[in-house]
Motif scaffolding. Structure first.
Motif, short mmCIF file in Angstrom:
data_model
loop_
_atom_site.label_atom_id
_atom_site.label_comp_id
_atom_site.label_asym_id
_atom_site.label_seq_id
_atom_site.Cartn_x
_atom_site.Cartn_y
_atom_site.Cartn_z
N GLN A 20 5.26 -3.12 -11.20
CA GLN A 20 3.96 -3.41 -11.78
C GLN A 20 3.83 -4.92 -11.95
O GLN A 20 4.47 -5.50 -12.84
CB GLN A 20 3.79 -2.70 -13.13
N LEU A 56 0.74 0.41 -10.98
CA LEU A 56 2.09 0.54 -10.44
C LEU A 56 2.04 0.80 -8.94
O LEU A 56 1.17 1.50 -8.45
CB LEU A 56 2.84 1.70 -11.11
N LEU A 86 4.59 1.91 -5.58
CA LEU A 86 5.88 2.49 -5.20
C LEU A 86 6.70 1.48 -4.40
O LEU A 86 6.24 0.94 -3.40
CB LEU A 86 5.64 3.75 -4.37
N LYS A 106 11.92 5.30 -2.61
CA LYS A 106 12.20 6.62 -3.14
C LYS A 106 13.46 7.18 -2.49
O LYS A 106 13.78 6.87 -1.34
CB LYS A 106 11.02 7.58 -2.90
N PHE A 152 12.73 7.43 -7.94
CA PHE A 152 11.76 6.43 -7.50
C PHE A 152 11.95 5.14 -8.28
O PHE A 152 12.38 5.14 -9.44
CB PHE A 152 10.32 6.93 -7.74
N TYR A 196 9.25 1.88 -9.14
CA TYR A 196 7.90 1.35 -9.04
C TYR A 196 7.91 -0.08 -9.58
O TYR A 196 8.70 -0.43 -10.45
CB TYR A 196 6.93 2.16 -9.89
#
Lengths: 113, 114
Positions: free
Chosen positions: B38, B44, B46, B49, B34, B36
């Motif tokens: 922020q 966070l 996504l 993936k 994954f 992520y």
């Protein structure tokens, strides 16, 4: 994806006090997770909270310091007890999706003086 | 035991330039991967993936990542960045060890300059 809210969004606390952080999810979930993100660092899992059973804590975290409640399938609380400046962090709750992806709340930014 | 290494702590780039954020992992079993993002003062989110199948996965905001099993890498790329892409990016690996466990990398701060 789930919508997650946390309260409070931030707080400034005195050494030796405790703070309880609330996490609310808009759907029923089996597991909820609590993470800590110390300043400038990555995320560390504190514990996994299952409804109806004791939380499972990761190495380095203990129930006396971080008690967790999970009264139902949409809500959990994390308490940071007897705080010290080293507990200053962002605390995040999350739930997992179908493929173990994590959906996070906005976080609680805690400063301990 | 698994680990996740993000090779760059900070990546400054100019707007509209391409960018690659590097991630390597170690694991003895099959993993889910994954990325992520922020944004400042937020939780966070996504980005994308990789579960199985095609090694090139596309995510939100024009990002994509390529899984390379032989090099155990999962680098994130974007052909042209915007100022709004300035954020912290975390690579994460999830593996089954009697239950899923996710490990996050240390993060890479992408700073896009005008």
């Amino acid at each position: 994806s789930a919508v997650i809210s946390q309260k409070p969004s931030r707080d400034i606390c005195q050494r030796g006090t405790s703070l309880t952080i609330q996490c609310q999810v808009d759907s029923q979930v089996t597991m909820m997770f609590w993470y800590r993100q110390q300043p400038g660092q990555s995320l560390t899992l504190i514990a996994t909270a299952n409804q109806g059973s004791e939380a499972t804590y990761e190495s380095g975290f203990v129930i006396d310091k971080f008690p967790i409640s999970r009264p139902n399938l949409t809500f959990s609380t994390l308490t940071v007890s007897n705080m010290s400046p080293e507990d200053s962090s962002i605390y995040l709750c999350s739930v997992e999706g179908q493929y173990n992806e994590q959906f996070f709340g906005p976080g609680t930014r805690l400063t301990v003086l | 035991a698994q680990s996740v290494t993000q090779l760059d702590s900070q990546v400054p780039v100019f707007e509209e330039a391409p960018v690659e954020l590097r991630c390597n992992y170690s694991s003895s079993v099959s993993v889910y991967l994954f990325w992520y993002v922020q944004y400042p003062n937020q939780g966070l989110q996504l980005l994308l993936k990789y579960l199985s199948g095609s090694t090139l996965v596309k995510g939100i905001n024009g990002f994509e990542a390529e899984f390379n099993k032989s090099q155990t890498s999962f680098h994130l790329r974007k052909p042209s960045v915007h100022i709004s892409d300035t954020a912290e990016y975390f690579c994460a690996v999830s593996e089954w060890t009697g239950g899923f466990k996710t490990i996050f990398g240390a993060g890479t701060r992408l700073f896009v300059k005008a």
